[in-house]
Design a protein around this motif. Structure first.
Motif, PDB file in Angstrom:
ATOM      1  N   THR A  61       0.823  -1.205   0.000  1.00  0.00           N
ATOM      2  CA  THR A  61       0.000   0.000   0.000  1.00  0.00           C
ATOM      3  C   THR A  61       0.855   1.251   0.000  1.00  0.00           C
ATOM      4  O   THR A  61       0.368   2.326  -0.360  1.00  0.00           O
ATOM      5  N   ALA A  62       2.130   1.123   0.396  1.00  0.00           N
ATOM      6  CA  ALA A  62       3.043   2.265   0.378  1.00  0.00           C
ATOM      7  C   ALA A  62       4.479   1.759   0.473  1.00  0.00           C
ATOM      8  O   ALA A  62       4.738   0.662   0.982  1.00  0.00           O
ATOM      9  N   VAL A  85       1.550   8.763  -9.903  1.00  0.00           N
ATOM     10  CA  VAL A  85       1.578   7.992  -8.658  1.00  0.00           C
ATOM     11  C   VAL A  85       1.711   8.950  -7.470  1.00  0.00           C
ATOM     12  O   VAL A  85       2.617   9.794  -7.465  1.00  0.00           O
ATOM     13  N   PRO A  86       0.858   8.838  -6.459  1.00  0.00           N
ATOM     14  CA  PRO A  86       0.998   9.698  -5.283  1.00  0.00           C
ATOM     15  C   PRO A  86       2.377   9.531  -4.648  1.00  0.00           C
ATOM     16  O   PRO A  86       2.854   8.405  -4.473  1.00  0.00           O
ATOM     17  N   ASN A  87       3.002  10.647  -4.332  1.00  0.00           N
ATOM     18  CA  ASN A  87       4.330  10.587  -3.726  1.00  0.00           C
ATOM     19  C   ASN A  87       4.623  11.868  -2.974  1.00  0.00           C
ATOM     20  O   ASN A  87       3.951  12.885  -3.173  1.00  0.00           O
ATOM     21  N   GLN A  88       5.634  11.787  -2.127  1.00  0.00           N
ATOM     22  CA  GLN A  88       6.110  12.956  -1.385  1.00  0.00           C
ATOM     23  C   GLN A  88       7.625  12.879  -1.313  1.00  0.00           C
ATOM     24  O   GLN A  88       8.178  11.817  -1.016  1.00  0.00           O
ATOM     25  N   TYR A  89       8.273  13.987  -1.603  1.00  0.00           N
ATOM     26  CA  TYR A  89       9.737  14.056  -1.573  1.00  0.00           C
ATOM     27  C   TYR A  89      10.155  14.984  -0.445  1.00  0.00           C
ATOM     28  O   TYR A  89       9.785  16.162  -0.427  1.00  0.00           O
ATOM     29  N   SER A 149       1.433   3.554 -13.746  1.00  0.00           N
ATOM     30  CA  SER A 149       0.364   4.307 -13.104  1.00  0.00           C
ATOM     31  C   SER A 149      -0.241   3.599 -11.897  1.00  0.00           C
ATOM     32  O   SER A 149      -0.903   4.236 -11.073  1.00  0.00           O
ATOM     33  N   SER A 150      -0.035   2.283 -11.788  1.00  0.00           N
ATOM     34  CA  SER A 150      -0.581   1.543 -10.649  1.00  0.00           C
ATOM     35  C   SER A 150       0.452   1.289  -9.557  1.00  0.00           C
ATOM     36  O   SER A 150       0.177   0.543  -8.609  1.00  0.00           O
ATOM     37  N   SER A 151       1.626   1.877  -9.668  1.00  0.00           N
ATOM     38  CA  SER A 151       2.656   1.697  -8.635  1.00  0.00           C
ATOM     39  C   SER A 151       2.184   2.282  -7.306  1.00  0.00           C
ATOM     40  O   SER A 151       1.378   3.220  -7.276  1.00  0.00           O
ATOM     41  N   PRO A 152       2.680   1.732  -6.198  1.00  0.00           N
ATOM     42  CA  PRO A 152       2.192   2.174  -4.889  1.00  0.00           C
ATOM     43  C   PRO A 152       2.685   3.570  -4.516  1.00  0.00           C
ATOM     44  O   PRO A 152       3.752   4.008  -4.958  1.00  0.00           O
ATOM     45  N   LYS A 160      11.146  10.867  -8.109  1.00  0.00           N
ATOM     46  CA  LYS A 160       9.960  11.716  -7.976  1.00  0.00           C
ATOM     47  C   LYS A 160       9.424  12.117  -9.345  1.00  0.00           C
ATOM     48  O   LYS A 160       8.201  12.098  -9.571  1.00  0.00           O
ATOM     49  N   ALA A 161      10.310  12.486 -10.256  1.00  0.00           N
ATOM     50  CA  ALA A 161       9.869  12.905 -11.587  1.00  0.00           C
ATOM     51  C   ALA A 161       9.126  11.780 -12.304  1.00  0.00           C
ATOM     52  O   ALA A 161       8.101  12.009 -12.955  1.00  0.00           O
ATOM     53  N   LYS A 162       9.648  10.559 -12.182  1.00  0.00           N
ATOM     54  CA  LYS A 162       9.010   9.426 -12.853  1.00  0.00           C
ATOM     55  C   LYS A 162       7.650   9.123 -12.220  1.00  0.00           C
ATOM     56  O   LYS A 162       6.679   8.813 -12.924  1.00  0.00           O
ATOM     57  N   LEU A 163       7.575   9.203 -10.898  1.00  0.00           N
ATOM     58  CA  LEU A 163       6.301   8.980 -10.208  1.00  0.00           C
ATOM     59  C   LEU A 163       5.284  10.056 -10.592  1.00  0.00           C
ATOM     60  O   LEU A 163       4.099   9.759 -10.814  1.00  0.00           O
ATOM     61  N   ASP A 164       5.734  11.304 -10.667  1.00  0.00           N
ATOM     62  CA  ASP A 164       4.839  12.385 -11.071  1.00  0.00           C
ATOM     63  C   ASP A 164       4.304  12.150 -12.476  1.00  0.00           C
ATOM     64  O   ASP A 164       3.105  12.326 -12.740  1.00  0.00           O
TER      65      ASP A 164
END
Length: 280
Positions: free
Chosen positions: A162-163, A246-250, A213-216, A238-242
């Motif tokens: 989930t994370a 994909v929700p993320n925090q740096y 797009s479905s990565s946690p 972060k750039a790839k997740l954005d």
């Protein structure tokens, strides 16, 4: 990741968080088991910390994966943090795992990747024994964060976390190889090849190439003065997740290097708690 000198201070800060009261039945009393084998090799052991009142319906799981450049380190490196995690997440089960370490000509990559996958599959397959749910979180530091990211993005057929909590982990091994002579030596030993000779091996070992797009959801921590895993590794992640949505925090600590303690470490645990509550 360095052992904190202010663990007790962090516990005081974290203890202010609300806790859920539990009324355990006799077979779900709190339990700690150390050095539990999960494979045939003597190195493949884990420590488990099971909360009271746990159940297969609701008890979430945190998997800890230590660092050490894939060739050093031990699950004991995370032991000082277990009490803090238990204080912050009293309803979570915590599994602190070892994996085989690389040496010249021995346990070359992807041995470590396979060990982590096997450990997580083993824990998942024994959910009824441990009375835990299939809701897993992966948390790793340095090489352990690399393994957590690789597991969470690449090996999702059995367990999709989930994370993922990434503490300064390598994300693109070719870029890391090219950025540091010391990293180049370590990676050449780890993979027994170079990016020029085997670009596919480096790509298959890099979490960055398995994001979709479905990565946690992923929480990224980075020291601005880290010369072991430079900030660009986290910035690329972060750039790839954005890009993938994909929700993320740096979280960047500008004055920190490869690991930290004190106030920033306390802040790290607080941010982990907030992120996991936002992504249950």
């Amino acid at each position: 990741m360095r052992v904190p000198v202010l663990v007790s201070c962090m516990m005081l800060v974290l203890s202010a968080c609300d806790k859920k009261e539990v009324d355990p039945t006799p077979d779900t009393a709190a339990m700690t088991q150390l050095n539990v084998p999960y494979g045939g090799d003597p190195k493949l052991k884990m420590d488990l910390y099971l909360p009271a009142g746990r159940s297969e319906d609701s008890t979430r799981v945190i998997i800890l994966i230590h660092g050490g450049g894939w060739a050093d380190g031990d699950k004991a490196d995370f032991t000082p943090y277990v009490t803090v995690l238990q204080q912050q997440f009293p309803d979570y089960a915590i599994f602190n795992i070892n994996y085989r370490l690389a040496a010249p000509g021995v346990n070359l990559f992807p041995t470590q990747e396979g060990d982590v996958q096997f450990a997580i599959d083993y824990i998942y397959a024994n959910r009824s024994t441990y009375k835990i749910s299939g809701n897993f979180v992966f948390l790793g530091a340095s090489a352990g964060a690399h393994l957590a990211l690789l597991q969470g993005y690449k090996h999702t057929s059995t367990v999709k976390p989930t994370a993922i909590i990434d503490l300064f982990g390598p994300t693109d091994l070719t870029s890391l190889y090219n950025s540091s002579p010391l990293a180049a030596i370590a990676l050449t030993q780890l993979l027994a090849t170079t990016p020029a000779a085997s670009p596919g091996a480096y790509e298959q070992s890099s979490p960055l190439f398995f994001i979709n797009s479905s990565s946690p959801p992923t929480l990224i921590f980075q020291g601005g003065r880290d010369q072991v895993v430079p900030p660009v590794q986290s910035e690329m992640l972060k750039a790839k997740l954005d890009t993938a949505g994909v929700p993320n925090q740096y979280v960047l600590y500008p004055t920190e290097a490869h690991g930290w303690e004190g106030a920033n470490l306390a802040d790290t645990f607080i941010k982990v708690a907030a992120f996991l509550r936002a992504h249950p």
